[in-house]
Design an enzyme around this catalytic site. Sequence first.
Site, PDB file in Angstrom:
ATOM      1  N   GLU A 160       0.803  -1.233   0.000  1.00  0.00           N
ATOM      2  CA  GLU A 160       0.000   0.000   0.000  1.00  0.00           C
ATOM      3  C   GLU A 160       0.832   1.276   0.000  1.00  0.00           C
ATOM      4  OE1 GLU A 160      -2.771  -0.545   3.259  1.00  0.00           O
ATOM      5  OE2 GLU A 160      -3.435  -2.476   2.479  1.00  0.00           O
ATOM      6  N   GLU A 265      -6.477 -10.557  -1.343  1.00  0.00           N
ATOM      7  CA  GLU A 265      -7.261 -10.346  -0.105  1.00  0.00           C
ATOM      8  C   GLU A 265      -8.748 -10.252  -0.454  1.00  0.00           C
ATOM      9  OE1 GLU A 265      -5.672  -7.058   2.214  1.00  0.00           O
ATOM     10  OE2 GLU A 265      -3.609  -7.631   1.792  1.00  0.00           O
TER      11      GLU A 265
HETATM   12  O1  G3I Z   1      -5.031  -8.783  18.620  1.00  0.00           O
HETATM   13  C1  G3I Z   1      -5.695  -7.651  19.222  1.00  0.00           C
HETATM   14  C2  G3I Z   1      -6.359  -8.066  20.484  1.00  0.00           C
HETATM   15  O2  G3I Z   1      -5.388  -8.464  21.407  1.00  0.00           O
HETATM   16  C3  G3I Z   1      -7.191  -6.890  21.014  1.00  0.00           C
HETATM   17  O3  G3I Z   1      -7.893  -7.298  22.138  1.00  0.00           O
HETATM   18  C4  G3I Z   1      -8.182  -6.397  19.962  1.00  0.00           C
HETATM   19  C5  G3I Z   1      -8.970  -5.179  20.422  1.00  0.00           C
HETATM   20  O4  G3I Z   1      -9.303  -4.355  19.351  1.00  0.00           O
HETATM   21  O5  G3I Z   1      -7.460  -6.040  18.817  1.00  0.00           O
HETATM   22  C6  G3I Z   1      -6.730  -7.138  18.266  1.00  0.00           C
HETATM   23  O6  G3I Z   1      -6.054  -6.665  17.164  1.00  0.00           O
HETATM   24  C7  G3I Z   1      -6.807  -6.442  16.000  1.00  0.00           C
HETATM   25  C8  G3I Z   1      -6.221  -7.304  14.891  1.00  0.00           C
HETATM   26  O7  G3I Z   1      -6.854  -6.996  13.669  1.00  0.00           O
HETATM   27  C9  G3I Z   1      -6.381  -8.806  15.172  1.00  0.00           C
HETATM   28  O8  G3I Z   1      -7.735  -9.124  15.220  1.00  0.00           O
HETATM   29  C10 G3I Z   1      -6.697  -4.983  15.628  1.00  0.00           C
HETATM   30  O9  G3I Z   1      -7.383  -4.186  16.594  1.00  0.00           O
HETATM   31  C11 G3I Z   1      -7.277  -4.733  14.264  1.00  0.00           C
HETATM   32  O10 G3I Z   1      -6.990  -3.401  13.870  1.00  0.00           O
HETATM   33  C12 G3I Z   1      -6.659  -5.680  13.270  1.00  0.00           C
HETATM   34  O11 G3I Z   1      -7.256  -5.463  12.036  1.00  0.00           O
HETATM   35  C13 G3I Z   1      -6.582  -6.016  10.922  1.00  0.00           C
HETATM   36  C14 G3I Z   1      -6.198  -4.884   9.969  1.00  0.00           C
HETATM   37  O12 G3I Z   1      -5.636  -5.421   8.783  1.00  0.00           O
HETATM   38  C15 G3I Z   1      -5.124  -4.007  10.585  1.00  0.00           C
HETATM   39  O13 G3I Z   1      -3.943  -4.730  10.761  1.00  0.00           O
HETATM   40  C16 G3I Z   1      -7.533  -6.989  10.236  1.00  0.00           C
HETATM   41  O14 G3I Z   1      -7.732  -8.120  11.089  1.00  0.00           O
HETATM   42  C17 G3I Z   1      -6.924  -7.449   8.913  1.00  0.00           C
HETATM   43  O15 G3I Z   1      -7.878  -8.190   8.194  1.00  0.00           O
HETATM   44  C18 G3I Z   1      -6.524  -6.252   8.075  1.00  0.00           C
HETATM   45  O16 G3I Z   1      -5.865  -6.715   6.917  1.00  0.00           O
HETATM   46  C19 G3I Z   1      -5.430  -5.695   5.987  1.00  0.00           C
HETATM   47  C20 G3I Z   1      -4.247  -6.240   5.261  1.00  0.00           C
HETATM   48  O17 G3I Z   1      -3.243  -6.604   6.181  1.00  0.00           O
HETATM   49  C21 G3I Z   1      -3.701  -5.214   4.263  1.00  0.00           C
HETATM   50  N1  G3I Z   1      -4.738  -4.790   3.348  1.00  0.00           N
HETATM   51  C22 G3I Z   1      -5.946  -4.309   3.980  1.00  0.00           C
HETATM   52  C23 G3I Z   1      -6.494  -5.369   4.922  1.00  0.00           C
HETATM   53  C24 G3I Z   1      -7.759  -4.931   5.497  1.00  0.00           C
HETATM   54  O18 G3I Z   1      -7.515  -3.810   6.341  1.00  0.00           O
END
Ligand code: G3I
Length: 376
Positions: A160, A265
């Site tokens: 990105e 994705e």
């Molecule tokens: O693991 C923590 C947990 O310990 C905590 O209690 C909880 C509370 O919010 O958060 C958890 O982390 C979350 C994580 O996903 C795991 O579930 C984060 O808040 C959340 O922001 C995170 O979101 C991910 C996002 O990327 C940001 O990294 C999504 O699962 C994931 O599907 C998404 O994937 C991205 C790709 O990597 C890149 N392209 C876009 C795509 C969608 O955003």
Amino acid sequence: MKRNLLSAAFIVLATIIFSCNDKHITVSGLKDAFAGDFLIGTAVDAPQILGIDREAKPFIIKHFNAITAENAMKWESIHPGPDKYNFALADSIVSFALANDMFITGHTLVWHSQTPDWVFQDSIGNPLTREALLERMKNHIFTVMGHYKGKVQSWDVVNEAIGDDGQIRKSKWYNIIGDDYIEKAFEFAHEADPDAELYYNDYNNEEPLKRAGVINIVRNLRNKGLRIDGVGIQGHWHLDSPDFKIVDEGISEYAALGVKVMITEMEINVLPTPSWLYGADISRIAEYKDSLNPYVSELPDSVQTLLTNRYARLFGLLLSNKDKVSRVTFWGVHDGYSWKNNWPIPGRTNYPLLFDRNYQPKPAYYAVIEEALKLK
Ligand code: G3I
């Protein structure tokens, strides 16, 4: 085409026989239907891999032959502190994938998001110099890729880096290092593991403006003699967008550069969403309203049909480009695990994948398999 389902109870675990043009074809999972066309992948995280969801592993083995860690290899997860690496979850994902002959993509080495602030600062909180940040980037890439050398076959090296305007994103990587940070990331990645395939990955990069920016990156890397093997089009799509003509053009233009194209994705959002929230810019978010969460108990047949038809058309298009597309990865195993339940509006009930929350195949599953079998 007519489907002979052996029995409703058998849907997930049993083999399904499809009858097509007087041929009877046995399909035991999604990946089998696309064998010889492209790999079929999924993104996984702790619940599927650590045994919290006990149905997950056999299901993944049955349907997918490629895997991406949804979060476990991101900088904040795998390298949370200057001297702290946390490989545990990512190691479990890699072991599972290797034990089941899955193609692994490491996601992701250099991204503006999910990268802790300390990465860009010295020990007293001042911004790093270009040289110091390059050193830190190199150490990270060498440590993570070195750890998985010979196991993880491919990496999303840079994620990105281009904005929707086609210009390079003014991230901390760019602001501190300059616009050669992308070249440096690919250079370090190739040094770290000369056998690994190296990819650039982005969302909305099927769209012409952004596509032009990504094409510039590929050309520039190639002109400098650097390795790049593929471009990932993330495929965070909707019922009404993008126009698949644009996706078709994007695939062809990237392939014409001599790189592999992957949909990395994929999902199709079925919920009402303002178009300024299309894509995957996770810094944008909107407030929850019941009116934006209309299908809490189930997806109405009319919307299910729209989803099915859209997936069928999409896979028809991908199959017609199977000489260019090497992999199609769904961003999640089933609807309940999709990030689209929580972005761009938290707390919604979305239905963007091919399997429902009980691991049952949806009509879209059969529709995409039918597309594949038409060509067999
Ligand atoms: O693991 C923590 C947990 O310990 C905590 O209690 C909880 C509370 O919010 O958060 C958890 O982390 C979350 C994580 O996903 C795991 O579930 C984060 O808040 C959340 O922001 C995170 O979101 C991910 C996002 O990327 C940001 O990294 C999504 O699962 C994931 O599907 C998404 O994937 C991205 C790709 O990597 C890149 N392209 C876009 C795509 C969608 O955003």
